[in-house]
Write an enzyme that holds these catalytic residues in place. Structure first.
Site, PDB file in Angstrom:
ATOM      1  N   GLY A   1      -6.191  -2.769  -0.027  1.00 35.54           N
ATOM      2  CA  GLY A   1      -6.829  -2.946   1.274  1.00 35.54           C
ATOM      3  C   GLY A   1      -5.906  -3.365   2.404  1.00 35.54           C
ATOM      4  O   GLY A   1      -6.058  -2.910   3.541  1.00 35.54           O
TER       5      GLY A   1
ATOM      6  N   CYS B   1       8.455  -6.591  -0.750  1.00 40.13           N
ATOM      7  CA  CYS B   1       8.582  -7.508  -1.884  1.00 40.13           C
ATOM      8  C   CYS B   1      10.045  -7.755  -2.209  1.00 40.13           C
ATOM      9  O   CYS B   1      10.396  -8.762  -2.780  1.00 40.13           O
ATOM     10  CB  CYS B   1       7.873  -6.945  -3.103  1.00 40.13           C
ATOM     11  SG  CYS B   1       6.174  -6.548  -2.759  1.00 40.13           S
TER      12      CYS B   1
HETATM   13  N1  PLP Z   1       2.345  -0.017  -4.427  1.00 43.98           N
HETATM   14  C1  PLP Z   1       2.966   0.248  -3.266  1.00 43.98           C
HETATM   15  C2  PLP Z   1       3.493   1.617  -3.012  1.00 43.98           C
HETATM   16  C3  PLP Z   1       3.122  -0.755  -2.306  1.00 43.98           C
HETATM   17  O1  PLP Z   1       3.743  -0.493  -1.164  1.00 43.98           O
HETATM   18  C4  PLP Z   1       2.616  -2.049  -2.590  1.00 43.98           C
HETATM   19  C5  PLP Z   1       2.804  -3.166  -1.626  1.00 43.98           C
HETATM   20  O2  PLP Z   1       3.780  -3.238  -0.904  1.00 43.98           O
HETATM   21  C6  PLP Z   1       1.960  -2.260  -3.815  1.00 43.98           C
HETATM   22  C7  PLP Z   1       1.844  -1.220  -4.705  1.00 43.98           C
HETATM   23  C8  PLP Z   1       1.394  -3.594  -4.157  1.00 43.98           C
HETATM   24  O3  PLP Z   1       0.135  -3.769  -3.534  1.00 43.98           O
HETATM   25  P1  PLP Z   1      -0.443  -5.248  -3.299  1.00 43.98           P
HETATM   26  O4  PLP Z   1       0.408  -5.888  -2.255  1.00 43.98           O
HETATM   27  O5  PLP Z   1      -1.845  -5.023  -2.856  1.00 43.98           O
HETATM   28  O6  PLP Z   1      -0.396  -5.959  -4.610  1.00 43.98           O
END
Ligand code: PLP
Length: 381
Positions: free
Chosen positions: A196, A325
């Site tokens: 979301g 991240c």
């Molecule tokens: N997958 C991708 C391609 C993303 O860019 C991200 C977040 O940066 C995620 C998964 C992880 O999603 P969430 O932040 O909702 O855990």
């Protein structure tokens, strides 16, 4: 004035999504698993949100499993499949760590990508020929979070289906909903992850689409075992307000997508052209025509992106070096490494990502601040 150019990291909550949440947080706060009137009201919110989200994603309401975001949806897809089917998972080398790490944990196969940042289909052909029988899931994202490169999911799916019909196909569509027709492009996948906060809902809510077509999806093992919510596929009390916001934001995002893609692509192109023109040696990553409309990713020789981000922030510009991240870690991005980027060049990468509230003023601010910032860092050596 703050110039926010980090939409691929997260987005502001849309007013309509916030409006959908507030009464659920205050008055209609029942637990949907209960039996009384307030519980039934909360359950009705869930039912409506499930239908609304299913419409936006082109699936059946019963195929949606609400999760606490993209990471959980990805982990459920990979670990849930390997736990039920056994076998080996495979994914591309440029997946988000939410896919890459569970695949590596389960002794999976990592597929190489081309220098343009798309899955290498020749390498995939070799992998399915050699390991086809042992594969339980193949996971390839719809669009990459660092470069924006859109992956050839239809070709990948048909190669996997032909050589490994027992294997499930998963796509991480977390970065895609604002920019691509997920309902159409992800129709070839058995499992689809969304999150979301990448499209105007709050953080900590997402979904995994678990399609009923492939017999193996019915066996998906839950990774969160508990109260039997989501038809036993994901235990835990529902984040009712977040789910309502998720559905509202998804509906609006899909309805506005075509207009936003045109508008944001024009901004992105002006931004990328302006940077390449003004900064000597700036290298734009990937083929622009193969990327989502919102991402401008460039590498600058002779500088470190940490220092560049610092100077940009002083000019009120919020940007990112690699995936959000990984920011702060002094390792070059695994995505650029997989694309064969020179290590020193990868250290000078910058991702500027636009979104529904981005304006010409944001582009102007970057074009004014970035060239002198790069020059200053190069002079400093
Ligand atoms: N997958 C991708 C391609 C993303 O860019 C991200 C977040 O940066 C995620 C998964 C992880 O999603 P969430 O932040 O909702 O855990």
């Amino acid at each position: 004035m703050t110039h926010y150019l980090d939409y691929a990291a997260t987005t502001p909550v849309r007013p309509e999504a916030l409006e959908a949440m507030l009464p659920i947080l205050s008055d209609n706060f029942g637990n949907p698993s209960g039996a009384h009137r307030m519980a039934r009201a909360a359950n009705q919110v869930l039912d409506e949100a499930r239908e609304q989200l299913a419409d936006a994603l082109g699936c059946e309401p019963g195929e949606i499993v609400f999760t606490a975001g993209g990471t959980e949806a990805d982990n459920l897809a990979i670990t849930g499949t390997v736990s039920s089917l056994g076998g080996r998972p495979a994914c591309s080398a440029i997946e988000h760590h939410a896919v890459l790490d569970p695949v590596e944990y389960h002794d999976g196969i990592v597929l190489p990508v081309t220098t343009a940042g798309a899955v290498d289909l020749d390498a995939l052909a070799a992998v399915v020929a050699e390991h086809g029988e042992s594969l339980s899931i193949v996971s390839v994202m719809l669009a990459n979070n660092e470069t924006g490169v859109v992956q050839p999911l239809a070709e990948i799916a048909s190669m996997v289906r032909a050589a490994a019909p027992q294997a499930l196909i998963h796509t991480d569509a977390v970065q895609a909903l604002c920019w691509l027709d997920v309902a159409e492009l992800a129709a070839v996948a058995d499992l689809v992850s969304i999150s979301g906060h990448k499209f105007g809902a709050p953080k900590g809510v997402g979904a995994l689409v678990v399609r009923e077509g492939h017999p193996a999806t019915a066996k998906l093992t839950p990774i969160l075992k508990g109260g039997g919510q989501e038809r036993g596929r994901r235990g835990g009390t529902h984040n009712v307000a977040g789910i309502a916001a998720l559905a509202v934001a998804a509906e609006l995002t899909v309805a506005e997508r075509a207009d936003q893609v045109d508008r944001v692509r024009r901004l992105r192109d002006r931004l990328a052209d302006g940077i390449v023109d003004a900064v000597p040696g700036a290298i734009e990553t990937g083929d622009r025509a193969a990327k989502t409309a919102n991402i401008c990713h460039v590498c600058f020789e002779g500088i470190e992106s940490e220092a560049l981000l610092f100077l940009l922030e002083k000019a009120d510009i919020m940007a990112s070096a690699a995936s959000s991240c990984a920011s702060g870690a002094m390792e070059p991005s695994h995505v650029l490494a997989a694309m064969g980027f020179d290590r020193a060049l990868a250290f000078g990468s910058l991702r500027l990502s636009l979104g529904y509230a981005s304006t010409d003023a944001d582009v102007d601010a970057v074009l004014a601040a970035l060239p002198p910032a790069v020059e200053r860092l190069r002079e400093r050596g």
